[in-house]
Design a protein around this motif. Structure first.
Motif, PDB file in Angstrom:
ATOM      1  N   UNK A 294       6.536   5.838  -5.237  1.00  0.00           N
ATOM      2  CA  UNK A 294       4.899   5.768  -5.542  1.00  0.00           C
ATOM      3  C   UNK A 294       4.328   5.279  -4.364  1.00  0.00           C
ATOM      4  N   UNK A 295       3.585   6.002  -3.796  1.00  0.00           N
ATOM      5  CA  UNK A 295       2.623   5.413  -2.937  1.00  0.00           C
ATOM      6  C   UNK A 295       1.292   5.225  -3.383  1.00  0.00           C
ATOM      7  N   UNK A 296       1.195   5.104  -4.641  1.00  0.00           N
ATOM      8  CA  UNK A 296      -0.298   4.727  -5.173  1.00  0.00           C
ATOM      9  C   UNK A 296       0.365   3.577  -5.832  1.00  0.00           C
ATOM     10  N   UNK A 297       0.957   2.708  -5.651  1.00  0.00           N
ATOM     11  CA  UNK A 297       1.518   1.339  -6.341  1.00  0.00           C
ATOM     12  C   UNK A 297       1.456  -0.006  -5.260  1.00  0.00           C
ATOM     13  N   UNK A 298       1.178  -0.922  -5.855  1.00  0.00           N
ATOM     14  CA  UNK A 298       1.222  -2.138  -4.981  1.00  0.00           C
ATOM     15  C   UNK A 298       2.561  -2.979  -5.236  1.00  0.00           C
ATOM     16  N   UNK A 299       2.775  -3.774  -4.489  1.00  0.00           N
ATOM     17  CA  UNK A 299       4.202  -4.530  -4.586  1.00  0.00           C
ATOM     18  C   UNK A 299       4.369  -5.342  -5.873  1.00  0.00           C
ATOM     19  N   UNK A 300       3.151  -5.669  -6.247  1.00  0.00           N
ATOM     20  CA  UNK A 300       3.315  -6.598  -7.337  1.00  0.00           C
ATOM     21  C   UNK A 300       3.271  -5.757  -8.756  1.00  0.00           C
ATOM     22  N   UNK A 301       3.500  -4.429  -8.682  1.00  0.00           N
ATOM     23  CA  UNK A 301       3.735  -3.613  -9.661  1.00  0.00           C
ATOM     24  C   UNK A 301       2.508  -2.827 -10.432  1.00  0.00           C
ATOM     25  N   UNK A 302       1.431  -3.123  -9.939  1.00  0.00           N
ATOM     26  CA  UNK A 302       0.253  -2.426 -10.344  1.00  0.00           C
ATOM     27  C   UNK A 302       0.176  -0.939  -9.546  1.00  0.00           C
ATOM     28  N   UNK A 303      -0.524  -0.078 -10.383  1.00  0.00           N
ATOM     29  CA  UNK A 303      -0.791   1.284 -10.007  1.00  0.00           C
ATOM     30  C   UNK A 303      -2.221   1.727  -9.795  1.00  0.00           C
ATOM     31  N   UNK A 304      -2.570   2.574  -8.619  1.00  0.00           N
ATOM     32  CA  UNK A 304      -3.876   3.072  -8.752  1.00  0.00           C
ATOM     33  C   UNK A 304      -3.576   4.387  -9.849  1.00  0.00           C
ATOM     34  N   UNK A 305      -4.711   4.506 -10.448  1.00  0.00           N
ATOM     35  CA  UNK A 305      -5.015   5.448 -11.739  1.00  0.00           C
ATOM     36  C   UNK A 305      -5.946   6.278 -11.083  1.00  0.00           C
ATOM     37  N   UNK A 306      -7.322   5.826 -11.076  1.00  0.00           N
ATOM     38  CA  UNK A 306      -8.297   6.733 -10.813  1.00  0.00           C
ATOM     39  C   UNK A 306      -8.707   6.481  -9.118  1.00  0.00           C
ATOM     40  N   UNK A 307      -9.408   7.506  -8.789  1.00  0.00           N
ATOM     41  CA  UNK A 307     -10.071   7.139  -7.343  1.00  0.00           C
ATOM     42  C   UNK A 307     -11.192   8.211  -7.068  1.00  0.00           C
TER      43      UNK A 307
ATOM     44  N   UNK B 264      -8.270   2.130  -4.509  1.00  0.00           N
ATOM     45  CA  UNK B 264      -6.809   1.989  -3.848  1.00  0.00           C
ATOM     46  C   UNK B 264      -6.538   0.731  -3.141  1.00  0.00           C
ATOM     47  N   UNK B 265      -7.677   0.385  -2.350  1.00  0.00           N
ATOM     48  CA  UNK B 265      -7.499  -0.689  -1.348  1.00  0.00           C
ATOM     49  C   UNK B 265      -6.962  -1.982  -1.806  1.00  0.00           C
ATOM     50  N   UNK B 266      -7.559  -2.372  -3.085  1.00  0.00           N
ATOM     51  CA  UNK B 266      -7.018  -3.558  -3.581  1.00  0.00           C
ATOM     52  C   UNK B 266      -5.644  -3.710  -3.948  1.00  0.00           C
ATOM     53  N   UNK B 267      -5.262  -2.411  -4.642  1.00  0.00           N
ATOM     54  CA  UNK B 267      -3.926  -2.670  -5.083  1.00  0.00           C
ATOM     55  C   UNK B 267      -2.892  -2.258  -4.134  1.00  0.00           C
ATOM     56  N   UNK B 268      -2.870  -1.163  -3.418  1.00  0.00           N
ATOM     57  CA  UNK B 268      -1.949  -0.777  -2.469  1.00  0.00           C
ATOM     58  C   UNK B 268      -1.732  -1.912  -1.384  1.00  0.00           C
ATOM     59  N   UNK B 269      -2.991  -2.403  -0.708  1.00  0.00           N
ATOM     60  CA  UNK B 269      -3.079  -3.404   0.220  1.00  0.00           C
ATOM     61  C   UNK B 269      -2.363  -3.181   1.651  1.00  0.00           C
ATOM     62  N   UNK B 270      -2.127  -1.816   1.878  1.00  0.00           N
ATOM     63  CA  UNK B 270      -1.670  -1.329   3.398  1.00  0.00           C
ATOM     64  C   UNK B 270      -2.863  -1.426   3.975  1.00  0.00           C
ATOM     65  N   UNK B 271      -2.585  -0.888   5.450  1.00  0.00           N
ATOM     66  CA  UNK B 271      -3.757  -0.728   6.251  1.00  0.00           C
ATOM     67  C   UNK B 271      -4.151   0.840   6.278  1.00  0.00           C
ATOM     68  N   UNK B 272      -5.237   1.183   5.559  1.00  0.00           N
ATOM     69  CA  UNK B 272      -5.191   2.707   5.435  1.00  0.00           C
ATOM     70  C   UNK B 272      -5.668   3.339   6.615  1.00  0.00           C
ATOM     71  N   UNK B 273      -6.115   2.442   7.428  1.00  0.00           N
ATOM     72  CA  UNK B 273      -6.413   3.266   8.680  1.00  0.00           C
ATOM     73  C   UNK B 273      -5.294   3.159   9.896  1.00  0.00           C
ATOM     74  N   UNK B 274      -4.052   2.905   9.310  1.00  0.00           N
ATOM     75  CA  UNK B 274      -2.974   2.878  10.345  1.00  0.00           C
ATOM     76  C   UNK B 274      -1.883   3.884   9.926  1.00  0.00           C
ATOM     77  N   UNK B 275      -1.688   4.826  10.266  1.00  0.00           N
ATOM     78  CA  UNK B 275      -0.468   5.939   9.842  1.00  0.00           C
ATOM     79  C   UNK B 275       0.771   5.304   9.960  1.00  0.00           C
ATOM     80  N   UNK B 276       0.997   4.436  10.840  1.00  0.00           N
ATOM     81  CA  UNK B 276       2.040   3.678  11.237  1.00  0.00           C
ATOM     82  C   UNK B 276       2.559   2.493  10.097  1.00  0.00           C
ATOM     83  N   UNK B 277       1.684   2.200   9.310  1.00  0.00           N
ATOM     84  CA  UNK B 277       2.122   1.242   8.122  1.00  0.00           C
ATOM     85  C   UNK B 277       2.152   2.442   7.087  1.00  0.00           C
TER      86      UNK B 277
END
Length: 554
Positions: free
Chosen positions: A108-121, A260-273
């Motif tokens: 699930x690439x729309x989830x956070x490590x804390x178990x939360x998930x993105x629903x809408x965007x 998405x930003x607050x839940x997933x917490x990756x660097x969305x501008x970095x494809x290597x992340x």
């Protein structure tokens, strides 16, 4: 991503995308043979009869479904979910060292490590407009002042500004704002009286209430179900779409919310992340992915529900599609995950008008192409010609204009009994849509463990083709992705009558609406496959080592 054929245009005007069903049709109409039944199905039973007569043996095929999630407990799906044999479930360890902890049935690439998930965007056009407005301001700069890369950005800005500002219909938006509160008021009453948080038109047929708001909501939802030829359209899907359309309208004056930003917490501008997300592939939005997965491979001959198209597949769910527009990074990373973990076919029932990081998606498509993986993509539900209208992701590479050889774009067909041979909502294109396949009133698995229902859209046509491609690869395992594409297109059957151009009442040959000029036919496809010497290159079964270094977040 527009899942349902609702759209504010249908809500506000004359139901331009409506498909009228004149009679009750078989639940499996899309699998039937026209000569035997009269329905424009894919001749699936004839295909299996051919396979049986030839005494062919199947080899298991892994199909990745990039979508919204899947009901992992569904009676017709749980036994055919892909299982990562190198991962020990629930131990919190990345046993197979692929960068994803406990990815037992997918990721699930729309989830956070804390178990939360993105629903809408939000809408991608709104995201692009906001970002480029911040850079260039309200006035479009003159080309003479720009570098080559900036000129490309400004063209994108012009397009986004036109979509977000120029095409806002104040009357339509006002109608939606007036409609939604009343719908929600009646919805709250119905949920309480029915005792269900999510209900559909079947539930409402026998529902009665003394509450006026509830009756108005009931009447509105029943009208939409009739227009969409689906009693499974639910209160939840309608609310999600109404709110999504209002978010698009609001984007002209307000920056879209960063869901998405607050839940997933990756660097969305970095494809290597790319090592982000979580293991929850069901999340709270599994309707769409469950329906698509069942079309491909619901267990055959088990006395339950439906017959999937392919009889020896494993479904790998890769969750990357929210209620709203997907992000390019998530799609690119999802494709790479699927390929790296053994998927041979990828079904992609989603799409949008903007792709600001298309180069990332192109790179992932090239990776799939190099590994011999077939990508099957829905053409979209806007009744537009995608030869001249953007629909992303697309197989045309940004850097050289060439098309990926491992990509099939699918338009939706129906039957005269469902309204017309071409679905009135389907996108089309003589150059960009490869084949049409059944996508109207398709009966398949839906969440709830043992539930089934209808849905319509190119989202349904796409897995019909993906399932047929999987069937071919099962029994002809040496076929390459390029050969699968050739067989599906070459074996497509042209209807013996002119068809309706979607969104109009005009008639034309199907060859004017797609590359193959035909409708998917599984029987003709397996016959053709039997005559072709496969040229699939041997691929190392071990997971390839990633060339991308984990960052500190990984």
């Amino acid at each position: 991503m527009k899942i349902w054929i609702v759209s504010s245009a249908l809500l506000f005007s004359a139901a331009v995308f409506a498909q009228k069903t004149t009679t009750e049709i078989p639940k499996n109409w899309y699998q039937l043979d026209r000569a035997a039944s009269g329905y424009y199905g894919i001749s699936l039973d004839k295909a299996y009869d051919f396979i049986k007569a030839k005494k062919l043996k199947s080899k298991q095929v892994v199909v990745a479904v990039i979508d919204s999630g899947v009901d992992t407990l569904h009676e017709d799906l749980k036994s055919i979910l892909w299982t990562n044999a190198k991962e020990i479930p629930g131990n919190g360890i990345d046993d197979d060292h692929n960068g994803y902890i406990d990815d037992v049935h997918g990721w699930n690439f729309l989830g956070g490590k804390d178990g939360r998930n993105v629903k809408e965007d939000s809408y991608e056009g709104a995201r692009v407009y906001t970002a480029l407005k911040a850079k260039y301001g309200d006035e479009i700069p003159a080309d003479s002042t720009l570098t080559a890369s900036e000129k490309n950005e400004v063209e994108l800005y012009k397009k986004a500004k036109e979509k977000i500002v120029g095409q806002v219909n104040p009357a339509e938006t006002a109608f939606l704002r007036q409609l939604l509160p009343g719908f929600l008021k009646g919805d709250s009453v119905i949920k309480k009286e029915i005792g269900k948080e999510e209900y559909n038109c079947t539930d409402l047929e026998k529902f009665t209430s003394v509450d006026a708001a509830a009756n108005r909501t009931k009447a509105f939802l029943l009208q939409l179900c009739k227009a969409n030829s689906s009693n499974e359209l639910s209160n939840k899907q309608i609310i999600d779409e109404l709110q999504g359309d209002l978010r698009k309208a609001d984007a002209a004056d307000h920056a879209p919310e960063e869901y998405r930003k607050e839940i997933v917490q990756d660097d969305e501008n970095d494809i290597n992340d790319r090592f982000y997300g979580n293991k929850d592939i069901m999340a709270a939005t599994p309707f769409h992915g469950t329906h698509c997965s069942g079309i491909i491979g619901a267990v055959r001959d088990n006395g339950k529900g439906i017959q999937g198209i392919a009889d020896n597949v494993r479904i790998m769910m890769v969750r990357a599609v929210p209620d709203g527009d997907e992000h390019d990074k998530d799609i690119a990373t999802a494709i790479r995950y699927a390929v790296e973990n053994g998927a041979q076919i990828i079904s992609m029932s989603f799409g949008k008008e903007f792709s600001p990081e298309k180069r990332w998606v192109d790179s992932a498509v090239r990776f799939a192409e190099s590994r011999g993986v077939l990508l099957v993509h829905a053409a979209g539900n806007d009744a537009k010609n995608v030869d001249s209208t953007d629909n992303f992701p697309s197989p045309v590479y940004l850097d050289n204009g060439q098309k990926a050889t491992n990509w099939i774009t699918v338009g939706a067909s129906g039957d005269p009994q469902t309204g017309s041979i071409t679905a009135n909502f389907s996108n089309y294109g003589k150059k960009e849509v490869d084949v049409f396949a059944p996508g109207v009133q398709i009966y398949s698995t839906i969440p709830g463990g043992n539930n089934y229902g209808n849905a319509s859209g190119t989202s349904m046509a796409c897995p019909v083709v993906a399932g047929t491609a999987a069937l071919l690869l099962e029994y002809f395992p040496t076929l390459s992705a390029k050969q699968l594409k050739y067989i599906i297109e070459k074996s497509a059957v042209a209807p013996d009558t002119e068809v309706t151009i979607p969104g109009t009442t005009d008639k034309t040959k199907l060859s004017e609406l797609c590359v193959s000029g035909g409708l998917l036919n599984a029987y003709e496809a397996v016959k053709l496959a039997a005559t072709i010497q496969g040229d699939r290159q041997a691929v190392n079964e071990a997971l390839p080592k990633s060339k991308i270094t984990k960052n500190k977040k990984g």
